[in-house]
Scaffold this active site. Structure first.
Site, short mmCIF file in Angstrom:
data_model
loop_
_atom_site.label_atom_id
_atom_site.label_comp_id
_atom_site.label_asym_id
_atom_site.label_seq_id
_atom_site.Cartn_x
_atom_site.Cartn_y
_atom_site.Cartn_z
N ARG B 329 0.83 -1.21 0.00
CA ARG B 329 0.00 0.00 0.00
C ARG B 329 0.86 1.25 0.00
NH1 ARG B 329 -5.18 -2.05 3.75
NH2 ARG B 329 -6.09 -3.20 2.01
N HIS B 481 -6.21 -0.72 -6.91
CA HIS B 481 -5.51 -1.94 -6.45
C HIS B 481 -4.92 -1.80 -5.05
CE1 HIS B 481 -1.43 -0.88 -8.63
NE2 HIS B 481 -1.97 0.18 -8.09
N GLU B 482 -4.65 -2.93 -4.44
CA GLU B 482 -4.19 -2.98 -3.04
C GLU B 482 -5.18 -2.33 -2.08
OE1 GLU B 482 -1.97 -5.00 -3.04
OE2 GLU B 482 -0.87 -4.72 -4.91
N GLY B 483 -6.45 -2.50 -2.37
CA GLY B 483 -7.48 -1.94 -1.50
C GLY B 483 -7.99 -0.63 -2.06
N GLN B 488 -9.80 1.65 2.00
CA GLN B 488 -8.86 2.42 2.82
C GLN B 488 -9.62 3.29 3.82
OE1 GLN B 488 -5.67 1.75 2.53
NE2 GLN B 488 -6.01 0.48 0.73
#
Lengths: 634, 634
Positions: B329, B481-483, B488
């Protein structure tokens, strides 16, 4: 998709704008809701059948050139583009708003704009008819009878298409620096029945639909300068004149003479989006197609160059072109709007069907504690999550609000042409003030809507398997062409709010206050009415503060934040007025569509309107942080 | 470009973060500014030579597949990608932060992050080494000694690369719904020296660098569920375990055994941007490459499936994976940041060189009146217009602010690993709270920066002849991507600000107040210090108000606006702290770079921080407009 759009259009046209009342005017007396609906039906069908299915295709197979045996470039387009163009032209929409006696339908412009919205939503990238009708409309106002007959009518009937050629590679938005030259074409140049005949030399950049074989001919409207007696060009925009430069020469009957004019395709621009439409660099009069005399004939260059016919008077070019520019700017606003709505419909459909994740449980219902989720429960659909609803509601508020604004502007055009003299003058003034907003606001916020549509799709939205990434790419152009955001903002704060002693701004404020007063009578709208009144007061105060020193440099340094705040205030007004129309019919208030509109209105007042404070703060203080930044400090 | 970046990095590392003091710690005692600079020099050179020149190429020649004679798919990448990867691996950067005894340099993570920024700016699309080091770092923490030796070390030395396999086509971000199954691979499965051996079956989606031939082998880290005694998967994230699934099987010495594991490329995703990196759909254990036993061998499926080795304990998969996720992240935040800065440098260069238009004249200087221009004067360069400066300064404020935040987070990682126990614990807590911001804020605002970079270029920015449209496309992925942004935000407001009794939030507030107190002593910063204190107070009040009912549904409905306001407050803090560091050296204050930083800081306080009011208003009132919108009303 089109079904939702049609319902929204029906509400806007008939409940809000009361378009049916237009038939009380003599120009539209043959019309009725039935004839309007027939046009909308046809448009919706053609857009669905000939445009929507090919929107991705024209993006993937962007225009390319093939070199002919003689070394010239030919544009290659997908077959679908030809078929879409043909279906559009055959529908009669190109001339729908024109007089009966030239083959038009005398349709209100408002209804024409609504009809065109279907094509924009289906494929903005295929549809580039805006420029053809804008070009022909300009000639109907500024052309001679024969120019109308030969050029405009053959655009309206679909035989030919049109362009507008303003920008040049070295000058971009700066029209003062137009360097294309036009010199009288020999003795007797003034006697040509098609208009005073000139020879043009120069390069034009960013010309949409500047070359193709979709139509038999292309009518270029070109800005160029006629040199003074010393052979020099007059600096600034005052020296600019306007010319009709057909790709192929024609006679007074509108027949092709068989002569190719010296307009050469120099190359295509490869763009981020809007790829179905060619965007060209054109060379005028460089001798690629010598016409009626050898290239370079005559010591002074007379007898060489592209042949063009003067429109209006020398030096009036920009004035004439602005007729088309203003129409094009509202058209761009509509394009941005429809891309925004297309993304809204696509992401709404996805959110209703895609199962993903689980709802947040209430604190009492779950052992998992705050924000816990019951993993054994089935997944819910995306639309059941609050944050997805937020992103949908934002898109709805941006897109439907922008559509309402654009149709309101279209109605002002009808008012200008068919209203009482007083109403027509008010409409003209309101259009002056609202055009920068109608162009800039959708291009900024419906682009944001498209980004939210991608976000709702998650990773899928980032792929070419779904349409939303294309909408986002296509929409990014709208803050640039037909006058960038910065140019619109300078126009608004530097010119439109000042013009005629601030009369346009006062008129708009009066309309907004009218809505405020009506809304204050409705308990559930009173708080919003007060918020709008406060916003209007803030905008007014910021306008004064910006100009307090009388120095344009002080006022205009923050013209863009000013325009953003102005735009949000206008949209809040539009939404409040839509809410009044929604509540006007008691029976409809509980219907889902009404609940939706009231929700979008509330979203705009709660989530969006408060943003104006931050924008206006720098305007009111004439903040010089940016303007004073020395170049070497970047 | 790199030169400006290097100057900024030098200021951030040495003047602001005082990275040289790290050498006082035993782990870094061999280091000095000279060794740090050598790493930066090398990185800058490789990025300039092997990455930047090919950024457009890898976008145009996106990964494709060829079908082999045996029917399997092979990924085809441009030669430039191979060469870039090789140069990167040979530089030693993959293991730079590792211990000397495994071939590392014991470089502070802060310096490693700064070094990697050059590659991200040069070509985010080529550079996908983030996942390889993240993968190996995870194994260094959670793997067995042999797993470290065999898998992690061969990633650090560049022989192999790594992936993280979380998402599945039917589940997206919802890890509870992972359906990939892992069953013990027959008797004695626990005795495999590489780790308890399982057979995996399932599909993984959105796997970056999931297949290619850039490296000899690929180490997949895969989330899967081990069925209970009833054969059913445990619902929720608690049933998730983590497995090493190599593309090709290896022995305990790290040699390939010659056996292909049953991990099959099912397809490539065709993306809007970030096209140099393959993004794949992978099928695990579907029998495409039967390995050590026929497909479907055994009635219970034992003996079929992809071979994987358990990492950590069963059920601890997500905990292990979060180690990598948090690193990824911050890495995404850095990627977004560097795209933002790359666009800033490109548009700054363009603005300095492109002549266009004329300055607005003062009211006294011109007969043209307010806002008039002298058309006979030569054109000025774009950078001489106030609105262009505004768009440049916004980019600088977003990009350099985000870079500072990301390097600050990197320093917290060093602090966590090498600081005193107390300092390490504080660093851990601060990282928990700041990670959602370090990821989300750059992905939103540096995307906006890229849009401004396009805008400065005008029509040229919309073409593929200039790099900025690609930066904008590449950057759009980072909010997904990555949350996603939504995830978040839920993490921040639903978990991070509450954790350990709000200790993380209190700690951050303490750091912010420390900066405020110092800035109050400096006359030219005092007003900004007060503004920041006010913003912090507003965020604190909104946090309480959001949770006033204790209902997660109330609090989290506006988690994204909350995160936006939180992020802007954090960035204002960063900018104020940067200003203090800038003013700390008297001699430097008049230098252009210092003037620039002070200008960007002032821009952030005047133009950006005031935005938080609108965002926090809906948080504080627990506005339910979106959450309560019925589905049929959209």
């Amino acid at each position: 998709m089109t079904s939702s759009l049609r319902h929204t259009l029906d509400f806007l046209l008939y409940q809000w704008l009361e378009a049916e009342t237009l038939q009380q005017r003599s120009r539209f007396s043959d019309h009725s809701r039935e004839t309007f609906d027939a046009v909308l039906d046809t448009s919706e069908r053609i857009a669905r059948e000939k445009y929507a299915p090919f929107n991705r295709l024209v993006d993937l197979e962007e225009p390319r050139t093939e070199t002919e045996p003689d070394g010239t470039l030919r544009v290659v387009l997908p077959q679908a583009t030809y078929e879409a163009r043909r279906a559009y032209a055959e529908s009669g929409l190109l001339s729908a708003a024109q007089d009966y006696d030239i083959g038009g339908m005398q349709l209100p412009y408002t209804v024409e704009a609504a009809a065109n919205s279907f094509f924009a939503a289906a494929s903005i990238s295929i549809g580039s008819n805006l420029l053809t009708s804008g070009n022909a409309n300009l000639l109907m106002v500024h052309g001679t009878d024969l120019q109308k007959q030969v050029f405009a009518l053959n655009e309206f009937n679909g035989r030919w298409s049109g362009t507008m050629c303003l920008s040049e590679p070295q000058a971009g938005s700066s029209l003062s620096d137009v360097a294309t030259r036009a010199v009288p074409d020999g003795e007797g140049f003034e006697a040509d029945p098609l208009g005073p005949r000139y020879r043009l030399k120069g390069n034009k950049m960013w010309i949409s639909s500047g070359d193709h074989e979709l139509t038999e001919n292309i009518v270029h409207l070109v800005l160029a300068k006629i040199p003074g007696p010393d052979g020099k060009l007059i600096p600034g925009v005052k020296g600019i004149s306007l010319f009709i430069v057909p790709k192929k020469l024609v006679d007074t009957e509108g027949h092709l003479t068989g002569e190719r004019n010296d307009v050469a395709l120099a190359g295509l621009n490869h763009k981020l989006g809007w790829r179905g439409t060619t965007n060209t660099l054109l060379n005028f009069g460089e001798g690629k197609y010598p016409v009626r005399g050898a290239a370079g004939a005559g010591l002074d260059g007379a007898g060489s160059g592209a042949i063009g016919y003067l429109v209006g008077k020398p030096g009036d070019g920009l004035k004439c072109m602005f007729h088309m520019m203003n129409e094009a700017r509202i058209g761009i606003g509509m394009a941005a709007t429809m891309l925004g709505l297309a993304g809204y419909y696509a992401s709404l459909d996805y959110a209703k069907n895609r199962p993903q994740g689980r709802p947040i449980q209430s604190s009492s219902a779950s052992a998992a504690g705050k924000g816990g989720k019951d993993a054994s429960a089935p997944q819910v659909r995306l639309i059941e999550h609050a944050d997805i609803k937020r992103m949908l509601l934002a898109q709805k508020a941006y897109g439907e609000g922008a559509l309402a604004l654009n149709l309101y502007c279209a109605l002002l055009v009808d008012e200008q042409h068919t209203g009482t003299p007083e109403a027509a003058d008010e409409a003209r003034l309101l259009l002056e003030v609202l055009t920068p907003i109608a162009k800039s606001w959708p291009s900024e916020w419906c682009l944001e809507a498209n980004s939210l549509a991608i976000q709702i799709h998650g990773g899928y939205g980032y792929t070419r398997d779904f349409p939303v990434e294309q909408y986002w790419r296509d929409n990014r152009l709208n803050m640039i062409h037909e006058g960038t955001h910065g140019i619109q903002a300078m126009d608004l704060l530097g010119r439109k709010v000042l013009m005629e002693g601030g009369k346009g701004l006062a008129l708009l404020a009066g309309r907004i206050n009218g809505t405020v007063q009506r809304a204050l009578q409705v308990p559930r709208l009173a708080a919003h009415a007060n918020a709008l009144a406060g916003a209007l007061q803030q905008v007014g105060a910021a306008t004064k503060a910006a100009w307090a020193t009388g120095e344009p440099g002080d006022a205009l340094a923050n013209a863009v934040p000013y325009m953003q705040a102005f735009g949000h205030t206008v949209l809040a007004w539009v939404w409040l007025d839509l809410a009044l129309a929604t509540l006007a019919k008691d029976a409809a208030v509980a219907q889902p569509a009404s609940v939706g509109r009231m929700g979008a209105m509330q979203f705009f007042f709660h989530y969006e309107l408060p943003k104006i404070g931050a924008w206006l703060q720098v305007v009111s203080t004439r903040d010089a942080t940016c303007a004073q930044m020395p170049e070497d400090a970047f």
